[in-house]
Design a protein around this motif. Sequence first.
Motif, PDB file in Angstrom:
ATOM      1  N   ARG A   1       0.549 -58.525 -23.803  1.00  0.00           N
ATOM      2  CA  ARG A   1       1.163 -59.486 -22.897  1.00  0.00           C
ATOM      3  C   ARG A   1       2.365 -58.807 -22.260  1.00  0.00           C
ATOM      4  O   ARG A   1       3.306 -58.430 -22.964  1.00  0.00           O
ATOM      5  CB  ARG A   1       1.600 -60.755 -23.634  1.00  0.00           C
ATOM      6  CG  ARG A   1       2.333 -61.755 -22.759  1.00  0.00           C
ATOM      7  CD  ARG A   1       2.707 -63.008 -23.541  1.00  0.00           C
ATOM      8  NE  ARG A   1       3.526 -63.891 -22.733  1.00  0.00           N
ATOM      9  CZ  ARG A   1       4.862 -63.822 -22.679  1.00  0.00           C
ATOM     10  NH1 ARG A   1       5.516 -62.916 -23.391  1.00  0.00           N
ATOM     11  NH2 ARG A   1       5.539 -64.646 -21.898  1.00  0.00           N
TER      12      ARG A   1
ATOM     13  N   ASP B   1      12.518 -57.538 -28.271  1.00  0.00           N
ATOM     14  CA  ASP B   1      11.938 -58.123 -27.057  1.00  0.00           C
ATOM     15  C   ASP B   1      13.042 -58.700 -26.168  1.00  0.00           C
ATOM     16  O   ASP B   1      13.003 -58.554 -24.933  1.00  0.00           O
ATOM     17  CB  ASP B   1      10.957 -59.240 -27.411  1.00  0.00           C
ATOM     18  CG  ASP B   1       9.654 -58.714 -27.993  1.00  0.00           C
ATOM     19  OD1 ASP B   1       9.397 -57.499 -27.890  1.00  0.00           O
ATOM     20  OD2 ASP B   1       8.900 -59.525 -28.555  1.00  0.00           O
TER      21      ASP B   1
ATOM     22  N   ASP C   1      10.898 -58.928 -32.540  1.00  0.00           N
ATOM     23  CA  ASP C   1      11.144 -60.088 -31.682  1.00  0.00           C
ATOM     24  C   ASP C   1      12.535 -60.017 -31.054  1.00  0.00           C
ATOM     25  O   ASP C   1      12.730 -60.356 -29.877  1.00  0.00           O
ATOM     26  CB  ASP C   1      10.994 -61.373 -32.503  1.00  0.00           C
ATOM     27  CG  ASP C   1      10.464 -62.534 -31.667  1.00  0.00           C
ATOM     28  OD1 ASP C   1      10.626 -62.483 -30.434  1.00  0.00           O
ATOM     29  OD2 ASP C   1       9.894 -63.475 -32.234  1.00  0.00           O
TER      30      ASP C   1
ATOM     31  N   VAL D   1       0.539 -57.683 -28.773  1.00  0.00           N
ATOM     32  CA  VAL D   1       0.737 -58.912 -29.542  1.00  0.00           C
ATOM     33  C   VAL D   1      -0.388 -59.155 -30.549  1.00  0.00           C
ATOM     34  O   VAL D   1      -0.307 -60.094 -31.337  1.00  0.00           O
ATOM     35  CB  VAL D   1       0.880 -60.139 -28.607  1.00  0.00           C
ATOM     36  CG1 VAL D   1       2.168 -60.048 -27.804  1.00  0.00           C
ATOM     37  CG2 VAL D   1      -0.322 -60.280 -27.672  1.00  0.00           C
TER      38      VAL D   1
ATOM     39  N   HIS E   1       3.755 -51.758 -31.607  1.00  0.00           N
ATOM     40  CA  HIS E   1       3.778 -52.945 -30.748  1.00  0.00           C
ATOM     41  C   HIS E   1       4.568 -52.748 -29.459  1.00  0.00           C
ATOM     42  O   HIS E   1       4.346 -53.476 -28.486  1.00  0.00           O
ATOM     43  CB  HIS E   1       4.317 -54.142 -31.540  1.00  0.00           C
ATOM     44  CG  HIS E   1       3.353 -54.645 -32.570  1.00  0.00           C
ATOM     45  ND1 HIS E   1       3.223 -54.057 -33.798  1.00  0.00           N
ATOM     46  CD2 HIS E   1       2.443 -55.655 -32.523  1.00  0.00           C
ATOM     47  CE1 HIS E   1       2.287 -54.697 -34.491  1.00  0.00           C
ATOM     48  NE2 HIS E   1       1.794 -55.655 -33.738  1.00  0.00           N
TER      49      HIS E   1
ATOM     50  N   LYS F   1       4.191 -63.590 -32.353  1.00  0.00           N
ATOM     51  CA  LYS F   1       3.597 -62.498 -31.567  1.00  0.00           C
ATOM     52  C   LYS F   1       2.822 -61.537 -32.460  1.00  0.00           C
ATOM     53  O   LYS F   1       2.882 -60.309 -32.304  1.00  0.00           O
ATOM     54  CB  LYS F   1       4.672 -61.754 -30.771  1.00  0.00           C
ATOM     55  CG  LYS F   1       5.433 -62.653 -29.803  1.00  0.00           C
ATOM     56  CD  LYS F   1       6.566 -61.911 -29.140  1.00  0.00           C
ATOM     57  CE  LYS F   1       7.467 -62.878 -28.371  1.00  0.00           C
ATOM     58  NZ  LYS F   1       8.715 -62.258 -27.940  1.00  0.00           N
ATOM     59  N   LYS F   2       2.103 -62.098 -33.416  1.00  0.00           N
ATOM     60  CA  LYS F   2       1.273 -61.286 -34.310  1.00  0.00           C
ATOM     61  C   LYS F   2      -0.210 -61.505 -34.070  1.00  0.00           C
ATOM     62  O   LYS F   2      -1.033 -60.816 -34.682  1.00  0.00           O
ATOM     63  CB  LYS F   2       1.593 -61.621 -35.766  1.00  0.00           C
ATOM     64  CG  LYS F   2       2.903 -61.076 -36.276  1.00  0.00           C
ATOM     65  CD  LYS F   2       3.094 -61.377 -37.751  1.00  0.00           C
ATOM     66  CE  LYS F   2       2.045 -60.695 -38.602  1.00  0.00           C
ATOM     67  NZ  LYS F   2       2.257 -60.958 -40.047  1.00  0.00           N
TER      68      LYS F   2
ATOM     69  N   LEU G   1      -0.780 -67.678 -27.762  1.00  0.00           N
ATOM     70  CA  LEU G   1      -0.113 -66.631 -28.525  1.00  0.00           C
ATOM     71  C   LEU G   1       0.607 -67.223 -29.730  1.00  0.00           C
ATOM     72  O   LEU G   1       1.306 -68.227 -29.620  1.00  0.00           O
ATOM     73  CB  LEU G   1       0.890 -65.905 -27.623  1.00  0.00           C
ATOM     74  CG  LEU G   1       1.735 -64.794 -28.233  1.00  0.00           C
ATOM     75  CD1 LEU G   1       0.850 -63.669 -28.751  1.00  0.00           C
ATOM     76  CD2 LEU G   1       2.720 -64.265 -27.207  1.00  0.00           C
TER      77      LEU G   1
ATOM     78  N   ARG H   1       3.443 -55.619 -23.887  1.00  0.00           N
ATOM     79  CA  ARG H   1       3.844 -55.713 -25.286  1.00  0.00           C
ATOM     80  C   ARG H   1       2.596 -56.040 -26.111  1.00  0.00           C
ATOM     81  O   ARG H   1       1.902 -57.024 -25.845  1.00  0.00           O
ATOM     82  CB  ARG H   1       4.892 -56.812 -25.440  1.00  0.00           C
ATOM     83  CG  ARG H   1       5.807 -56.661 -26.660  1.00  0.00           C
ATOM     84  CD  ARG H   1       5.262 -57.311 -27.874  1.00  0.00           C
ATOM     85  NE  ARG H   1       6.353 -57.647 -28.800  1.00  0.00           N
ATOM     86  CZ  ARG H   1       6.167 -57.944 -30.067  1.00  0.00           C
ATOM     87  NH1 ARG H   1       4.941 -57.947 -30.583  1.00  0.00           N
ATOM     88  NH2 ARG H   1       7.200 -58.258 -30.831  1.00  0.00           N
TER      89      ARG H   1
END
Length: 516
Positions: A300, A47, A44, A305, A207, A343-344, A339, A303
């Motif tokens: 997304r 990101d 995260d 997710v 990921h 983000k899992k 989501l 990425r």
Amino acid sequence: MPEIPSADWQYEVPVTGSKQLLPDAGYGKALTNQGYDFEVAVADLIDNSIDAEARNVVVHFLRDDNRVVSLLIVDDGRGMDDDGLDAAMTVGRRREYGDGALGLYGTGLKAGSLSNAASLSVISRTRRSRAAGRRLTASGIEDGFRCDTVDPDYAQNLIDRYDGVIQWQGTIIRWDQVRDFDTVAPGQIERFLSEAIGRLERHLGLHLHRFLARDDFNIDIVVEHVDLPDEELEHIGVEPLDPFGYKLPGRPGYPAELTAPVEGVGNVMLHAHVWPAKSKLPGYRDIGPLADRQGFYFYRNDRLVQAGGWNGHRAAEGHLGLARIAVDLPGTTNDVFSLDVKKKGVTATPAYARGIEKAVDAEGRTFRTYLEAAQSAYREGNSRTEIDRKPVIYPGKGLDPKIRRAVRQELPERGSEDPITFSWVALPEDRFFDIDRDDHVVLLNKQYREAFNAGRRGGLNDAPVAKTMLYLLLEDCFALGRWEKRRQDRLDYWNTIMLTAVLSQRERFFDGRETA
């Protein structure tokens, strides 16, 4: 019955005013207990680095002899000035995200960090501003959401410390008092780091695989000792782990491009893949339990997710183990897909399931046709016989990560034993190598190191061919109970023969006998 104040009482609740209610300090405890897994929280944070247009990210474990001291994540993105830092560290503040941004809810930096560490520090610099920093602690949030200002000299010194990554701009995120680090038992730091870095490497590689496949983005994982600041104990370049990275499909005619009409969204493209049966490729084997990895892979903005799962459409079953479907989520906000904050995973309404049932490709193949093809490929693949390979102890520090991945790809692991590592040490002149069976170390005579590096200073993962050959020769020596004379004799004559080869190589480089 009281009089209803509005004719539209069935549809809305009328209001007469509003007031602003600030969060109670107890909210801080909820923020620090979000249940972020370590590798999920780090992803995260990266990101944010990608959103800041970083090209290089370093995940830096700092350790001493007994424990992991802290974790730092360094990037060369745009950086933040004082106002930007204040905004980033404000609990509950959500910034505006562009259409292609990976950030979504604005909580990952704080919630992900403070779910794992008692202290979060962010140091940053832009091209137009000096180095500055802020620190949030779990206790400070509970004490009225207090945010500390980092000493500017310390901020500048830390930026300078990472001048190999940060040239003119960039950001450093630092975690201290990391909960996972504080639970490591004495003598278990090597095993802990090996397992934690392995999980992190796989998670980031999976990921963020679309970003890592590009030429302009890199993630490195580095381990450094506090007393040896110029010597890396471990350095791993994270490789993309593509869940669709097979060479040939498991079924002719696939992947198929199915179009699913989803009410409330429009057409959603399903990129339906069939993996080859019994594949040993990392993108198939190394991303988790195979039963969990069949199904939908939602992306997304490139990425990943969600990595597998059927989202209520059907239950996982063995015969669908080769079925994976890539879905790029619509860029616009909609009521069909939502989501998970970490983000899992993705939640989809029944409209998505109805759309899947109507999905079809240009040749008229339906989603059901695709599932039948994946099941057939699985059954046919399982009918073939396969030689069982003997489990081995996996290699660790000192051998190039690419070679380690190749070993994991080809051979099963023997239990959960400590990895076999390599170390250049002082040995008698008549020994090229020795082994430390208790600590699982292959010891190499450092006086011959230059011969393997053409006279250059060796690095952590140098002499890959020699180390790999020694690993393959010696691996079974580390799992034996009683040490036999016959095995010691074998090590002795291996040593004699290899030492002769090493001396020959050294003569070719240093006695002018090397030919073009």
